[in-house]
Design a protein around this motif. Sequence first.
Motif, PDB file in Angstrom:
ATOM      1  N   PHE A   1       0.844  -1.191   0.000  1.00  8.95           N
ATOM      2  CA  PHE A   1       0.000   0.000   0.000  1.00  8.95           C
ATOM      3  C   PHE A   1       0.879   1.240   0.000  1.00  8.95           C
ATOM      4  CE2 PHE A   1      -3.225  -2.726   2.386  1.00  8.95           C
ATOM      5  CZ  PHE A   1      -3.890  -3.044   1.226  1.00  8.95           C
ATOM      6  N   GLU A   2       0.411   2.255  -0.701  1.00  9.94           N
ATOM      7  CA  GLU A   2       1.155   3.511  -0.749  1.00  9.94           C
ATOM      8  C   GLU A   2       1.191   4.153   0.636  1.00  9.94           C
ATOM      9  OE1 GLU A   2      -0.993   5.831  -3.596  1.00  9.94           O
ATOM     10  OE2 GLU A   2      -2.835   5.765  -2.456  1.00  9.94           O
ATOM     11  N   GLY A   3       2.161   5.024   0.826  1.00 15.32           N
ATOM     12  CA  GLY A   3       2.232   5.779   2.070  1.00 15.32           C
ATOM     13  C   GLY A   3       3.544   5.623   2.830  1.00 15.32           C
ATOM     14  N   ARG A   4       4.409   4.697   2.412  1.00 15.93           N
ATOM     15  CA  ARG A   4       5.709   4.559   3.082  1.00 15.93           C
ATOM     16  C   ARG A   4       6.609   5.711   2.652  1.00 15.93           C
ATOM     17  NH1 ARG A   4       2.939   0.220   3.109  1.00 15.93           N
ATOM     18  NH2 ARG A   4       3.208  -1.334   4.720  1.00 15.93           N
ATOM     19  N   THR A   5       7.452   6.133   3.555  1.00 14.62           N
ATOM     20  CA  THR A   5       8.378   7.225   3.246  1.00 14.62           C
ATOM     21  C   THR A   5       9.595   6.684   2.492  1.00 14.62           C
ATOM     22  OG1 THR A   5       9.663   6.974   5.282  1.00 14.62           O
ATOM     23  CG2 THR A   5       7.703   8.407   5.383  1.00 14.62           C
ATOM     24  N   ALA A   6      10.343   7.599   1.914  1.00 10.07           N
ATOM     25  CA  ALA A   6      11.589   7.212   1.240  1.00 10.07           C
ATOM     26  C   ALA A   6      12.546   6.569   2.240  1.00 10.07           C
ATOM     27  CB  ALA A   6      12.237   8.421   0.570  1.00 10.07           C
ATOM     28  N   ASP A   7      12.590   7.071   3.473  1.00 11.55           N
ATOM     29  CA  ASP A   7      13.465   6.476   4.488  1.00 11.55           C
ATOM     30  C   ASP A   7      13.049   5.045   4.807  1.00 11.55           C
ATOM     31  OD1 ASP A   7      15.154   8.652   4.729  1.00 11.55           O
ATOM     32  OD2 ASP A   7      14.099   9.499   6.457  1.00 11.55           O
ATOM     33  N   GLN A   8      11.748   4.772   4.888  1.00 11.54           N
ATOM     34  CA  GLN A   8      11.276   3.414   5.139  1.00 11.54           C
ATOM     35  C   GLN A   8      11.653   2.493   3.978  1.00 11.54           C
ATOM     36  OE1 GLN A   8       7.187   4.662   5.877  1.00 11.54           O
ATOM     37  NE2 GLN A   8       7.291   3.700   7.906  1.00 11.54           N
ATOM     38  N   LYS A   9      11.470   2.962   2.762  1.00 13.04           N
ATOM     39  CA  LYS A   9      11.822   2.152   1.592  1.00 13.04           C
ATOM     40  C   LYS A   9      13.328   1.911   1.528  1.00 13.04           C
ATOM     41  CE  LYS A   9       7.884   3.580  -1.182  1.00 13.04           C
ATOM     42  NZ  LYS A   9       7.439   4.294  -2.379  1.00 13.04           N
ATOM     43  N   ARG A  10      14.095   2.913   1.860  1.00 13.70           N
ATOM     44  CA  ARG A  10      15.554   2.787   1.874  1.00 13.70           C
ATOM     45  C   ARG A  10      15.978   1.709   2.872  1.00 13.70           C
ATOM     46  NH1 ARG A  10      16.267   7.734   2.645  1.00 13.70           N
ATOM     47  NH2 ARG A  10      16.457   8.297   0.457  1.00 13.70           N
ATOM     48  N   ALA A  11      15.403   1.739   4.074  1.00 10.52           N
ATOM     49  CA  ALA A  11      15.729   0.746   5.104  1.00 10.52           C
ATOM     50  C   ALA A  11      15.276  -0.647   4.672  1.00 10.52           C
ATOM     51  CB  ALA A  11      15.080   1.134   6.431  1.00 10.52           C
ATOM     52  N   CYS A  12      14.117  -0.738   4.054  1.00  8.54           N
ATOM     53  CA  CYS A  12      13.610  -2.024   3.571  1.00  8.54           C
ATOM     54  C   CYS A  12      14.519  -2.576   2.480  1.00  8.54           C
ATOM     55  CB  CYS A  12      12.184  -1.859   3.056  1.00  8.54           C
ATOM     56  SG  CYS A  12      11.450  -3.383   2.451  1.00  8.54           S
ATOM     57  N   ALA A  13      14.902  -1.743   1.527  1.00  2.70           N
ATOM     58  CA  ALA A  13      15.778  -2.180   0.443  1.00  2.70           C
ATOM     59  C   ALA A  13      17.111  -2.688   0.996  1.00  2.70           C
ATOM     60  CB  ALA A  13      16.009  -1.044  -0.547  1.00  2.70           C
ATOM     61  N   LYS A  14      17.634  -1.997   1.994  1.00  2.00           N
ATOM     62  CA  LYS A  14      18.900  -2.424   2.602  1.00  2.00           C
ATOM     63  C   LYS A  14      18.735  -3.773   3.288  1.00  2.00           C
ATOM     64  CE  LYS A  14      22.590  -0.845   5.560  1.00  2.00           C
ATOM     65  NZ  LYS A  14      22.793  -0.931   6.959  1.00  2.00           N
ATOM     66  N   ALA A  15      17.657  -3.934   4.076  1.00  2.00           N
ATOM     67  CA  ALA A  15      17.429  -5.182   4.802  1.00  2.00           C
ATOM     68  C   ALA A  15      17.195  -6.353   3.854  1.00  2.00           C
ATOM     69  CB  ALA A  15      16.248  -5.017   5.755  1.00  2.00           C
ATOM     70  N   VAL A  16      16.399  -6.127   2.806  1.00  2.00           N
ATOM     71  CA  VAL A  16      16.115  -7.192   1.838  1.00  2.00           C
ATOM     72  C   VAL A  16      17.395  -7.577   1.094  1.00  2.00           C
ATOM     73  CG1 VAL A  16      14.892  -7.682  -0.317  1.00  2.00           C
ATOM     74  CG2 VAL A  16      13.671  -6.661   1.608  1.00  2.00           C
ATOM     75  N   THR A  17      18.169  -6.596   0.715  1.00  2.00           N
ATOM     76  CA  THR A  17      19.433  -6.861   0.013  1.00  2.00           C
ATOM     77  C   THR A  17      20.377  -7.661   0.907  1.00  2.00           C
ATOM     78  OG1 THR A  17      19.209  -4.881  -1.347  1.00  2.00           O
ATOM     79  CG2 THR A  17      21.428  -5.785  -1.103  1.00  2.00           C
ATOM     80  N   GLU A  18      20.513  -7.245   2.152  1.00  2.00           N
ATOM     81  CA  GLU A  18      21.397  -7.967   3.078  1.00  2.00           C
ATOM     82  C   GLU A  18      20.900  -9.399   3.292  1.00  2.00           C
ATOM     83  OE1 GLU A  18      21.439  -5.392   6.497  1.00  2.00           O
ATOM     84  OE2 GLU A  18      22.923  -4.045   5.586  1.00  2.00           O
ATOM     85  N   ALA A  19      19.587  -9.587   3.405  1.00  2.00           N
ATOM     86  CA  ALA A  19      19.032 -10.931   3.590  1.00  2.00           C
ATOM     87  C   ALA A  19      19.301 -11.800   2.372  1.00  2.00           C
ATOM     88  CB  ALA A  19      17.534 -10.844   3.869  1.00  2.00           C
ATOM     89  N   TRP A  20      19.154 -11.227   1.186  1.00  2.00           N
ATOM     90  CA  TRP A  20      19.415 -11.995  -0.035  1.00  2.00           C
ATOM     91  C   TRP A  20      20.874 -12.454  -0.079  1.00  2.00           C
ATOM     92  CZ3 TRP A  20      16.807 -14.138  -4.005  1.00  2.00           C
ATOM     93  CH2 TRP A  20      17.576 -14.646  -5.051  1.00  2.00           C
ATOM     94  N   VAL A  21      21.779 -11.524   0.162  1.00  2.00           N
ATOM     95  CA  VAL A  21      23.204 -11.848   0.102  1.00  2.00           C
ATOM     96  C   VAL A  21      23.553 -12.900   1.158  1.00  2.00           C
ATOM     97  CG1 VAL A  21      25.532 -10.903   0.439  1.00  2.00           C
ATOM     98  CG2 VAL A  21      23.860  -9.648  -0.950  1.00  2.00           C
ATOM     99  N   ALA A  22      23.018 -12.758   2.367  1.00  2.00           N
ATOM    100  CA  ALA A  22      23.315 -13.712   3.438  1.00  2.00           C
ATOM    101  C   ALA A  22      22.736 -15.093   3.140  1.00  2.00           C
ATOM    102  CB  ALA A  22      22.760 -13.193   4.767  1.00  2.00           C
ATOM    103  N   THR A  23      21.586 -15.138   2.488  1.00  3.97           N
ATOM    104  CA  THR A  23      20.901 -16.405   2.235  1.00  3.97           C
ATOM    105  C   THR A  23      21.330 -17.063   0.930  1.00  3.97           C
ATOM    106  OG1 THR A  23      18.975 -15.545   3.406  1.00  3.97           O
ATOM    107  CG2 THR A  23      18.622 -17.468   2.029  1.00  3.97           C
TER     108      THR A  23
END
Length: 65
Positions: free
Chosen positions: A9-31
């Motif tokens: 759903f729309e409404g997340r801030t750029a900072d929230q998306k930035r943190a999500c992208a970082k966490a997802v990227t780190e999880a992908w690399v670790a897994t």
Amino acid sequence: MPVIRIEMFEGRTADQKRACAKAVTEAWVATCGGTPDMVTVIFTDVAKHDWATAGRLASDPKPGS
């Protein structure tokens, strides 16, 4: 090169998306291995009136409300 798509759903801030992208990227690399520069994350913001589950729009009032 993985492409990870996140629809939400729309409404997340750029900072929230930035943190999500970082966490997802780190999880992908670790897994799955690889390096962060291989991972692409694409966010798609969806209005609640454009999302339905069980035949009911997310923008509709919850039953019994």
